[in-house]
Design a protein around this motif. Structure first.
Motif, short mmCIF file in Angstrom:
data_model
loop_
_atom_site.label_atom_id
_atom_site.label_comp_id
_atom_site.label_asym_id
_atom_site.label_seq_id
_atom_site.Cartn_x
_atom_site.Cartn_y
_atom_site.Cartn_z
N GLY A 168 -24.22 73.45 50.11
CA GLY A 168 -24.16 72.79 51.41
C GLY A 168 -23.04 71.79 51.54
N HIS A 169 -22.12 71.82 50.61
CA HIS A 169 -21.08 70.78 50.57
C HIS A 169 -19.69 71.39 50.61
N GLY A 170 -19.32 72.17 49.60
CA GLY A 170 -17.99 72.75 49.61
C GLY A 170 -17.49 73.11 48.23
N LEU A 171 -16.19 73.33 48.14
CA LEU A 171 -15.53 73.81 46.93
C LEU A 171 -14.70 72.71 46.31
N THR A 172 -14.74 72.63 44.99
CA THR A 172 -13.80 71.82 44.22
C THR A 172 -13.07 72.76 43.28
N CYS A 173 -11.73 72.76 43.34
CA CYS A 173 -10.96 73.62 42.45
C CYS A 173 -9.77 72.85 41.91
N TRP A 174 -9.14 73.41 40.89
CA TRP A 174 -8.04 72.70 40.24
C TRP A 174 -7.05 73.69 39.65
N ASN A 179 0.79 73.43 42.73
CA ASN A 179 0.98 74.80 43.21
C ASN A 179 -0.11 75.74 42.73
N GLU A 180 -0.52 75.61 41.47
CA GLU A 180 -1.59 76.47 40.97
C GLU A 180 -2.93 76.12 41.62
N ALA A 181 -3.20 74.84 41.80
CA ALA A 181 -4.44 74.44 42.47
C ALA A 181 -4.48 74.99 43.89
N ARG A 182 -3.34 74.93 44.56
CA ARG A 182 -3.27 75.46 45.93
C ARG A 182 -3.47 76.97 45.94
N ARG A 183 -2.89 77.67 44.96
CA ARG A 183 -3.08 79.12 44.88
C ARG A 183 -4.53 79.46 44.62
N HIS A 184 -5.17 78.72 43.72
CA HIS A 184 -6.59 78.95 43.46
C HIS A 184 -7.42 78.71 44.71
N LEU A 185 -7.11 77.65 45.43
CA LEU A 185 -7.84 77.36 46.66
C LEU A 185 -7.69 78.50 47.67
N GLU A 186 -6.46 78.92 47.90
CA GLU A 186 -6.24 79.97 48.89
C GLU A 186 -6.88 81.29 48.44
N GLY A 187 -6.75 81.61 47.16
CA GLY A 187 -7.36 82.83 46.66
C GLY A 187 -8.87 82.80 46.77
N LEU A 188 -9.48 81.69 46.38
CA LEU A 188 -10.93 81.58 46.46
C LEU A 188 -11.42 81.62 47.90
N GLU A 189 -10.71 80.95 48.79
CA GLU A 189 -11.13 80.98 50.19
C GLU A 189 -11.05 82.38 50.77
N PHE A 190 -10.03 83.15 50.39
CA PHE A 190 -9.95 84.54 50.83
C PHE A 190 -11.14 85.32 50.28
N LEU A 191 -11.45 85.14 49.01
CA LEU A 191 -12.58 85.84 48.41
C LEU A 191 -13.89 85.44 49.06
N PHE A 192 -14.05 84.16 49.37
CA PHE A 192 -15.28 83.70 50.03
C PHE A 192 -15.43 84.35 51.40
N GLU A 193 -14.32 84.43 52.14
CA GLU A 193 -14.40 85.04 53.46
C GLU A 193 -14.77 86.52 53.35
N CYS A 194 -14.17 87.22 52.39
CA CYS A 194 -14.51 88.63 52.18
C CYS A 194 -15.98 88.78 51.80
#
Length: 204
Positions: A168-174, A179-194
């Motif tokens: 109920g809160h959100g994602l924490t990634c690193w 640049n790698e943290a941003r890539r992980h965030l974008e990749g995970l958000e795409f996967l979550f949407e799928c």
């Protein structure tokens, strides 16, 4: 504050996150490791889409102490925990997207299991859609010290990679750097949407 390129990269990432709508209403918090002892963490109550250099506060990683006396994010203890657990972590991003928040509520068990998606390869060390990526799920808690202790206990027993979800809160990634943290965030958000769309279609 002296020149510090990773901070400039983090500010750009924060503006991108804000434009994506992944940190609405001043939600979320972002940080970058300054050195082995200190990180720079976003101040509390700030719109992440318009952060400037002055909106980041130096925090001691070992103690959560803020030498300036300013007020950093409420989740400071989670950022410093990650820097302590992973000496190679260079940046931490905490967001409140709809997909991450909804999946954190409906996923059963102690982790969200993702498999079959080519975009899993956006995560460091992942080489195939045939693998299963487990994103740990923790119950949300307003007591950040207690939450950090639970996450640390989990990490002592089970590999903790890329990120985790708070229900109920959100994602924490690193990542090793911004640049790698941003890539992980974008990749995970795409996967979550799928994954959210897949579950909706299968429920019909």
């Amino acid at each position: 504050m002296t020149d510090f390129l990773p901070l400039e990269q983090l500010i750009a990432a924060c503006h991108w996150i804000g434009a994506k709508g992944w940190a609405p209403a001043t939600g979320g918090n972002m940080s970058v490791r300054q050195d082995s002892a200190t990180c720079l963490l976003s101040a509390s109550g700030k719109d992440k889409g318009s952060l400037t250099r002055d909106d980041f506060i130096a925090v001691e990683i070992a103690t959560n102490h803020v030498p300036s006396g300013r007020k950093p994010s409420a989740e400071t203890g989670l950022h410093t925990l990650i820097y302590r657990l992973f000496p190679d972590a260079g940046a931490v991003l905490h967001t409140h997207s709809v997909n991450a928040t909804v999946l954190s509520r409906v996923a059963r068990g102690s982790a969200l299991q993702l498999s079959g998606y080519e975009m899993q390869k956006t995560l460091a060390g992942q080489h195939s859609h045939l693998d299963t990526v487990a994103i740990p799920l923790f119950d949300n808690d307003q007591d950040i010290d207690a939450l950090a202790q639970r996450i640390a206990a989990y990490a002592a027993e089970t590999p903790l990679r890329y990120g985790f979800l708070l229900r109920g809160h959100g994602l924490t990634c690193w990542g090793k750097d911004v640049n790698e943290a941003r890539r992980h965030l974008e990749g995970l958000e795409f996967l979550f949407e799928c994954e959210r769309q897949r579950r909706l279609l299968e429920a019909k």
